[in-house]
Design a protein around this motif. Structure first.
Motif, PDB file in Angstrom:
ATOM      1  N   LYS A  66       0.845  -1.195   0.000  1.00 10.10           N
ATOM      2  CA  LYS A  66       0.000   0.000   0.000  1.00 10.10           C
ATOM      3  C   LYS A  66       0.879   1.242   0.000  1.00 10.10           C
ATOM      4  CE  LYS A  66      -4.473  -1.105   1.919  1.00 10.10           C
ATOM      5  NZ  LYS A  66      -5.509  -0.586   2.790  1.00 10.10           N
ATOM      6  N   ALA A  67       0.280   2.368  -0.391  1.00 14.54           N
ATOM      7  CA  ALA A  67       0.990   3.639  -0.262  1.00 14.54           C
ATOM      8  C   ALA A  67       1.421   3.818   1.195  1.00 14.54           C
ATOM      9  CB  ALA A  67       0.066   4.774  -0.684  1.00 14.54           C
ATOM     10  N   LEU A  68       2.567   4.412   1.394  1.00 15.09           N
ATOM     11  CA  LEU A  68       3.060   4.755   2.742  1.00 15.09           C
ATOM     12  C   LEU A  68       3.249   3.516   3.630  1.00 15.09           C
ATOM     13  CD1 LEU A  68       0.657   7.816   3.291  1.00 15.09           C
ATOM     14  CD2 LEU A  68       3.019   7.905   2.463  1.00 15.09           C
ATOM     15  N   ALA A  69       3.587   2.385   2.994  1.00 11.93           N
ATOM     16  CA  ALA A  69       3.786   1.132   3.745  1.00 11.93           C
ATOM     17  C   ALA A  69       4.814   1.332   4.847  1.00 11.93           C
ATOM     18  CB  ALA A  69       4.242   0.031   2.786  1.00 11.93           C
ATOM     19  N   GLY A  70       4.548   0.725   5.989  1.00 12.31           N
ATOM     20  CA  GLY A  70       5.489   0.778   7.112  1.00 12.31           C
ATOM     21  C   GLY A  70       5.237   1.937   8.056  1.00 12.31           C
ATOM     22  N   LEU A  71       4.517   2.958   7.601  1.00 11.54           N
ATOM     23  CA  LEU A  71       4.240   4.097   8.486  1.00 11.54           C
ATOM     24  C   LEU A  71       3.052   3.765   9.400  1.00 11.54           C
ATOM     25  CD1 LEU A  71       4.783   7.142   6.099  1.00 11.54           C
ATOM     26  CD2 LEU A  71       6.404   5.994   7.626  1.00 11.54           C
ATOM     27  N   TRP A  72       3.020   4.426  10.544  1.00  7.71           N
ATOM     28  CA  TRP A  72       1.990   4.169  11.570  1.00  7.71           C
ATOM     29  C   TRP A  72       0.898   5.223  11.475  1.00  7.71           C
ATOM     30  CZ3 TRP A  72       2.146  -0.023  14.917  1.00  7.71           C
ATOM     31  CH2 TRP A  72       3.321  -0.783  14.876  1.00  7.71           C
ATOM     32  N   GLU A  73      -0.339   4.774  11.283  1.00  6.70           N
ATOM     33  CA  GLU A  73      -1.450   5.704  11.078  1.00  6.70           C
ATOM     34  C   GLU A  73      -2.497   5.549  12.169  1.00  6.70           C
ATOM     35  OE1 GLU A  73      -3.214   4.535   7.325  1.00  6.70           O
ATOM     36  OE2 GLU A  73      -4.223   2.818   8.233  1.00  6.70           O
ATOM     37  N   PHE A  74      -3.345   6.561  12.278  1.00 10.18           N
ATOM     38  CA  PHE A  74      -4.574   6.393  13.029  1.00 10.18           C
ATOM     39  C   PHE A  74      -5.525   5.607  12.125  1.00 10.18           C
ATOM     40  CE2 PHE A  74      -2.612  10.291  14.710  1.00 10.18           C
ATOM     41  CZ  PHE A  74      -2.506   9.910  16.034  1.00 10.18           C
ATOM     42  N   PRO A  75      -6.144   4.536  12.639  1.00 10.56           N
ATOM     43  CA  PRO A  75      -6.981   3.693  11.782  1.00 10.56           C
ATOM     44  C   PRO A  75      -8.157   4.469  11.188  1.00 10.56           C
ATOM     45  CG  PRO A  75      -6.647   2.675  13.945  1.00 10.56           C
ATOM     46  CD  PRO A  75      -6.084   4.051  14.029  1.00 10.56           C
ATOM     47  N   GLY A  76      -8.607   4.000  10.031  1.00  8.21           N
ATOM     48  CA  GLY A  76      -9.738   4.647   9.371  1.00  8.21           C
ATOM     49  C   GLY A  76      -9.708   4.346   7.889  1.00  8.21           C
ATOM     50  N   GLY A  77     -10.300   5.223   7.102  1.00  2.00           N
ATOM     51  CA  GLY A  77     -10.283   5.008   5.656  1.00  2.00           C
ATOM     52  C   GLY A  77     -11.164   6.009   4.941  1.00  2.00           C
ATOM     53  N   LYS A  78     -11.289   5.776   3.633  1.00  7.23           N
ATOM     54  CA  LYS A  78     -12.006   6.724   2.773  1.00  7.23           C
ATOM     55  C   LYS A  78     -13.512   6.702   3.040  1.00  7.23           C
ATOM     56  CE  LYS A  78      -9.062   6.268  -1.284  1.00  7.23           C
ATOM     57  NZ  LYS A  78      -8.557   4.903  -1.093  1.00  7.23           N
ATOM     58  N   VAL A  79     -14.115   7.867   2.934  1.00  8.27           N
ATOM     59  CA  VAL A  79     -15.573   7.975   2.979  1.00  8.27           C
ATOM     60  C   VAL A  79     -16.098   7.678   1.571  1.00  8.27           C
ATOM     61  CG1 VAL A  79     -17.523   9.506   3.445  1.00  8.27           C
ATOM     62  CG2 VAL A  79     -15.419   9.699   4.811  1.00  8.27           C
ATOM     63  N   GLU A  80     -16.952   6.649   1.453  1.00  3.54           N
ATOM     64  CA  GLU A  80     -17.512   6.281   0.145  1.00  3.54           C
ATOM     65  C   GLU A  80     -18.630   7.245  -0.219  1.00  3.54           C
ATOM     66  OE1 GLU A  80     -16.166   4.003  -1.585  1.00  3.54           O
ATOM     67  OE2 GLU A  80     -14.999   2.881  -0.112  1.00  3.54           O
ATOM     68  N   PRO A  81     -18.900   7.389  -1.549  1.00  2.00           N
ATOM     69  CA  PRO A  81     -19.970   8.297  -1.965  1.00  2.00           C
ATOM     70  C   PRO A  81     -21.282   7.963  -1.251  1.00  2.00           C
ATOM     71  CG  PRO A  81     -18.762   7.519  -3.876  1.00  2.00           C
ATOM     72  CD  PRO A  81     -18.229   6.745  -2.699  1.00  2.00           C
ATOM     73  N   GLY A  82     -21.931   8.969  -0.702  1.00  2.71           N
ATOM     74  CA  GLY A  82     -23.224   8.774  -0.040  1.00  2.71           C
ATOM     75  C   GLY A  82     -23.126   8.444   1.431  1.00  2.71           C
ATOM     76  N   GLU A  83     -21.934   8.117   1.902  1.00  2.00           N
ATOM     77  CA  GLU A  83     -21.779   7.822   3.331  1.00  2.00           C
ATOM     78  C   GLU A  83     -21.570   9.112   4.117  1.00  2.00           C
ATOM     79  OE1 GLU A  83     -19.493   3.661   4.346  1.00  2.00           O
ATOM     80  OE2 GLU A  83     -18.285   5.273   3.581  1.00  2.00           O
ATOM     81  N   ARG A  84     -22.090   9.134   5.343  1.00  2.00           N
ATOM     82  CA  ARG A  84     -21.662  10.186   6.260  1.00  2.00           C
ATOM     83  C   ARG A  84     -20.328   9.758   6.857  1.00  2.00           C
ATOM     84  NH1 ARG A  84     -24.195  10.495  10.565  1.00  2.00           N
ATOM     85  NH2 ARG A  84     -25.401   8.596  10.338  1.00  2.00           N
ATOM     86  N   PRO A  85     -19.497  10.725   7.254  1.00  2.00           N
ATOM     87  CA  PRO A  85     -18.181  10.365   7.779  1.00  2.00           C
ATOM     88  C   PRO A  85     -18.258   9.365   8.938  1.00  2.00           C
ATOM     89  CG  PRO A  85     -18.294  12.723   7.386  1.00  2.00           C
ATOM     90  CD  PRO A  85     -19.664  12.180   7.114  1.00  2.00           C
ATOM     91  N   GLU A  86     -19.234   9.538   9.821  1.00  2.00           N
ATOM     92  CA  GLU A  86     -19.326   8.644  10.981  1.00  2.00           C
ATOM     93  C   GLU A  86     -19.673   7.212  10.552  1.00  2.00           C
ATOM     94  OE1 GLU A  86     -20.811  11.597  10.758  1.00  2.00           O
ATOM     95  OE2 GLU A  86     -19.776  12.781  12.295  1.00  2.00           O
ATOM     96  N   GLN A  87     -20.555   7.104   9.530  1.00  2.00           N
ATOM     97  CA  GLN A  87     -20.886   5.761   9.024  1.00  2.00           C
ATOM     98  C   GLN A  87     -19.637   5.102   8.436  1.00  2.00           C
ATOM     99  OE1 GLN A  87     -23.885   6.984   6.179  1.00  2.00           O
ATOM    100  NE2 GLN A  87     -25.522   6.035   7.392  1.00  2.00           N
ATOM    101  N   ALA A  88     -18.855   5.887   7.710  1.00  2.00           N
ATOM    102  CA  ALA A  88     -17.641   5.348   7.097  1.00  2.00           C
ATOM    103  C   ALA A  88     -16.671   4.868   8.166  1.00  2.00           C
ATOM    104  CB  ALA A  88     -16.981   6.427   6.228  1.00  2.00           C
ATOM    105  N   LEU A  89     -16.554   5.639   9.233  1.00  2.00           N
ATOM    106  CA  LEU A  89     -15.615   5.261  10.284  1.00  2.00           C
ATOM    107  C   LEU A  89     -16.082   3.983  10.987  1.00  2.00           C
ATOM    108  CD1 LEU A  89     -13.041   5.929  11.730  1.00  2.00           C
ATOM    109  CD2 LEU A  89     -14.318   7.472  13.227  1.00  2.00           C
ATOM    110  N   ILE A  90     -17.361   3.885  11.253  1.00  2.00           N
ATOM    111  CA  ILE A  90     -17.902   2.677  11.895  1.00  2.00           C
ATOM    112  C   ILE A  90     -17.639   1.460  10.996  1.00  2.00           C
ATOM    113  CG2 ILE A  90     -20.075   1.547  12.519  1.00  2.00           C
ATOM    114  CD1 ILE A  90     -20.941   4.393  13.567  1.00  2.00           C
ATOM    115  N   ARG A  91     -17.880   1.613   9.697  1.00  2.00           N
ATOM    116  CA  ARG A  91     -17.625   0.517   8.745  1.00  2.00           C
ATOM    117  C   ARG A  91     -16.145   0.132   8.735  1.00  2.00           C
ATOM    118  NH1 ARG A  91     -15.505   1.102   4.214  1.00  2.00           N
ATOM    119  NH2 ARG A  91     -16.054   3.289   3.883  1.00  2.00           N
TER     120      ARG A  91
END
Ligand code: CDP
Length: 137
Positions: free
Chosen positions: A32-57
């Motif tokens: 993946k891009a930026l392999a090896g780096l430490w991130e706060f977990p999460g991901g992209k918001v899909e079209p039509g999702e609210r940010p909170e729904q995306a995070l829960i998913r």
């Protein structure tokens, strides 16, 4: 001639905080891009999702936990111009979840005291959030 603006990508991320005040960070896997780096977990918001729904998913897919939306509070936004897109990323705080945090998609997981987070190399979007967390926790 003016250049076309970079697309904006909305990614949601979370600081999961355990009862000892440690924060979960996750190492991006090979391939993946930026392999090896430490991130706060999460991901992209899909079209039509609210940010909170995306995070829960994403938390369910990546870590196998369930989070109630009422337990999520947006805290601060990261904003970083990567080469091909502009990342906007709210960081949510979350202290309650159900299930056991399990490594499903990352190379490694670590629970880290806020004052030790800067020992872990992070993507340029995530790194500035560490100072905010240190001040808050
Ligand atoms: O994992 P993948 O690269 O497929 O996508 P993502 O996790 O949804 O994130 C999209 C992009 O946002 C990543 O390629 C990173 O460039 C960036 N990102 C970041 O800088 N910090 C994060 N905590 C998550 C993503």
């Amino acid at each position: 001639m003016s250049e076309a603006p970079l697309p904006t990508v909305l990614v949601v991320a979370v600081a999961l905080i355990d009862v000892d005040g440690r924060v979960l960070i996750a190492q991006r896997p090979e391939g993946k891009a930026l392999a090896g780096l430490w991130e706060f977990p999460g991901g992209k918001v899909e079209p039509g999702e609210r940010p909170e729904q995306a995070l829960i998913r994403e938390l369910n897919e990546e870590l196998g936990i369930d989070v109630n939306e009422a337990c999520l509070a947006p805290f601060v936004f990261a904003s970083h111009a990567y080469e091909s897109f502009h990342l906007l990323m709210p960081l949510y705080l979350c202290r309650r979840w159900s299930g056991v945090v399990t490594k499903r998609e990352h190379a490694a997981l670590a629970w880290v005291k806020p004052n030790k987070l800067s020992d872990y190399p992070m993507p340029p979007a995530d790194a500035p959030l560490v100072a905010w967390l240190r001040d808050l926790l």
